[in-house]
Design a protein around this motif. Structure first.
Motif, PDB file in Angstrom:
ATOM      1  N   MET A 278     106.168   5.433  41.899  1.00 51.20           N
ATOM      2  CA  MET A 278     104.870   4.768  41.378  1.00 51.20           C
ATOM      3  C   MET A 278     104.510   4.222  39.721  1.00 51.20           C
ATOM      4  O   MET A 278     103.364   4.090  40.155  1.00 51.20           O
ATOM      5  N   THR A 279     105.397   3.930  39.421  1.00 49.10           N
ATOM      6  CA  THR A 279     105.149   4.061  37.688  1.00 49.10           C
ATOM      7  C   THR A 279     105.695   2.552  37.190  1.00 49.10           C
ATOM      8  O   THR A 279     107.222   1.934  38.225  1.00 49.10           O
ATOM      9  N   PHE A 280     104.948   1.823  36.728  1.00 46.26           N
ATOM     10  CA  PHE A 280     105.416   0.928  35.771  1.00 46.26           C
ATOM     11  C   PHE A 280     106.654   1.080  34.969  1.00 46.26           C
ATOM     12  O   PHE A 280     106.265   1.963  34.089  1.00 46.26           O
ATOM     13  N   THR A 281     107.952   0.835  35.037  1.00 44.65           N
ATOM     14  CA  THR A 281     108.907   1.790  34.436  1.00 44.65           C
ATOM     15  C   THR A 281     109.608   0.085  33.361  1.00 44.65           C
ATOM     16  O   THR A 281     110.445   1.083  32.594  1.00 44.65           O
ATOM     17  N   GLU A 282     109.282  -0.473  33.814  1.00 42.63           N
ATOM     18  CA  GLU A 282     109.563  -2.089  32.356  1.00 42.63           C
ATOM     19  C   GLU A 282     108.689  -2.451  32.007  1.00 42.63           C
ATOM     20  O   GLU A 282     107.669  -2.924  33.011  1.00 42.63           O
ATOM     21  N   MET A 283     108.423  -3.149  31.129  1.00 42.63           N
ATOM     22  CA  MET A 283     107.027  -3.907  31.567  1.00 42.63           C
ATOM     23  C   MET A 283     107.319  -4.397  29.243  1.00 42.63           C
ATOM     24  O   MET A 283     107.813  -4.040  28.405  1.00 42.63           O
ATOM     25  N   SER A 284     106.795  -6.078  29.586  1.00 42.08           N
ATOM     26  CA  SER A 284     107.511  -6.495  28.824  1.00 42.08           C
ATOM     27  C   SER A 284     106.440  -6.174  27.882  1.00 42.08           C
ATOM     28  O   SER A 284     105.290  -6.191  28.221  1.00 42.08           O
ATOM     29  N   GLU A 285     106.696  -6.902  26.140  1.00 42.93           N
ATOM     30  CA  GLU A 285     105.458  -6.180  25.017  1.00 42.93           C
ATOM     31  C   GLU A 285     104.356  -7.087  25.205  1.00 42.93           C
ATOM     32  O   GLU A 285     103.133  -6.411  25.431  1.00 42.93           O
TER      33      GLU A 285
ATOM     34  N   LYS B 148     101.489   1.057  23.736  1.00 42.97           N
ATOM     35  CA  LYS B 148     102.995   1.284  24.514  1.00 42.97           C
ATOM     36  C   LYS B 148     103.372   2.641  24.507  1.00 42.97           C
ATOM     37  O   LYS B 148     104.724   3.344  24.739  1.00 42.97           O
ATOM     38  N   GLU B 149     102.446   3.729  24.506  1.00 48.68           N
ATOM     39  CA  GLU B 149     103.154   5.163  24.016  1.00 48.68           C
ATOM     40  C   GLU B 149     103.864   5.774  25.723  1.00 48.68           C
ATOM     41  O   GLU B 149     105.109   6.229  25.381  1.00 48.68           O
ATOM     42  N   LYS B 150     103.147   5.266  26.601  1.00 51.14           N
ATOM     43  CA  LYS B 150     104.089   5.550  28.052  1.00 51.14           C
ATOM     44  C   LYS B 150     103.783   4.628  29.133  1.00 51.14           C
ATOM     45  O   LYS B 150     102.616   3.991  28.974  1.00 51.14           O
ATOM     46  N   PRO B 151     103.741   4.236  29.811  1.00 62.10           N
ATOM     47  CA  PRO B 151     104.077   3.262  31.000  1.00 62.10           C
ATOM     48  C   PRO B 151     102.501   3.433  32.210  1.00 62.10           C
ATOM     49  O   PRO B 151     102.754   5.240  32.515  1.00 62.10           O
ATOM     50  N   PRO B 152     102.001   3.355  32.282  1.00 62.89           N
ATOM     51  CA  PRO B 152     100.652   3.633  33.232  1.00 62.89           C
ATOM     52  C   PRO B 152     101.654   3.816  34.907  1.00 62.89           C
ATOM     53  O   PRO B 152     102.650   3.191  35.243  1.00 62.89           O
ATOM     54  N   SER B 153     100.547   4.722  35.925  1.00 64.47           N
ATOM     55  CA  SER B 153     100.718   4.397  36.980  1.00 64.47           C
ATOM     56  C   SER B 153     100.521   3.684  37.622  1.00 64.47           C
ATOM     57  O   SER B 153      99.188   2.973  36.447  1.00 64.47           O
ATOM     58  N   TYR B 154     101.184   3.186  38.811  1.00 59.91           N
ATOM     59  CA  TYR B 154     100.405   2.241  39.610  1.00 59.91           C
ATOM     60  C   TYR B 154      98.574   2.367  39.945  1.00 59.91           C
ATOM     61  O   TYR B 154      97.650   2.512  39.968  1.00 59.91           O
TER      62      TYR B 154
END
Length: 129
Positions: free
Chosen positions: A30-37, A47-53
């Protein structure tokens, strides 16, 4: 920062022109493992770490729109195949506190045995409301 998805220059240009960012939500973590800039810019986050849902739903989505987003997530989970869903809701930009309207296209991602493993999406920032 492996989770920050790097796109070829022409895709970056397209994201800038359309104010659209792409992402992938891993349903196991339940984590965003990819996000475009561009998505980091849209949401005004580091951009340190992706957010969780959960972080996204309770901290980024406008309070009155949270039940709608959760209903849509459950609807997407119960669907079958690579169906696409269009959602519209408001978010609070984390760096400015300004409320923005979002249009999000979500597609289910299945593994080889047709088990739902993730959601891939494109988020368009429609601007302040």
């Amino acid at each position: 920062m492996d989770h920050v998805k790097k796109n070829p220059d022409h895709v970056d240009l397209l994201e800038d022109l359309t104010a659209t960012g792409t992402w992938y939500l891993d349903l196991k973590t339940m984590t965003f493992t990819e996000m475009s800039e561009k998505n980091y810019e849209i949401y005004g986050i580091s951009k340190e770490k992706p957010p969780s849902y959960e972080d996204f739903l309770f901290n980024y989505v406008f309070l009155e729109d949270q039940p709608y987003c959760e209903r849509k997530r459950l609807e997407i989970l119960q669907a079958e195949g690579p169906e696409k869903f269009l959602l519209e809701f408001r978010i609070i930009k984390q760096d400015t506190g300004v409320v923005h309207q979002q249009r999000v296209l979500v597609q289910r991602v299945e593994d080889g045995e047709k088990n739902l493993i993730g959601l891939r999406g494109a988020t368009t920032d429609c601007g302040p409301v």
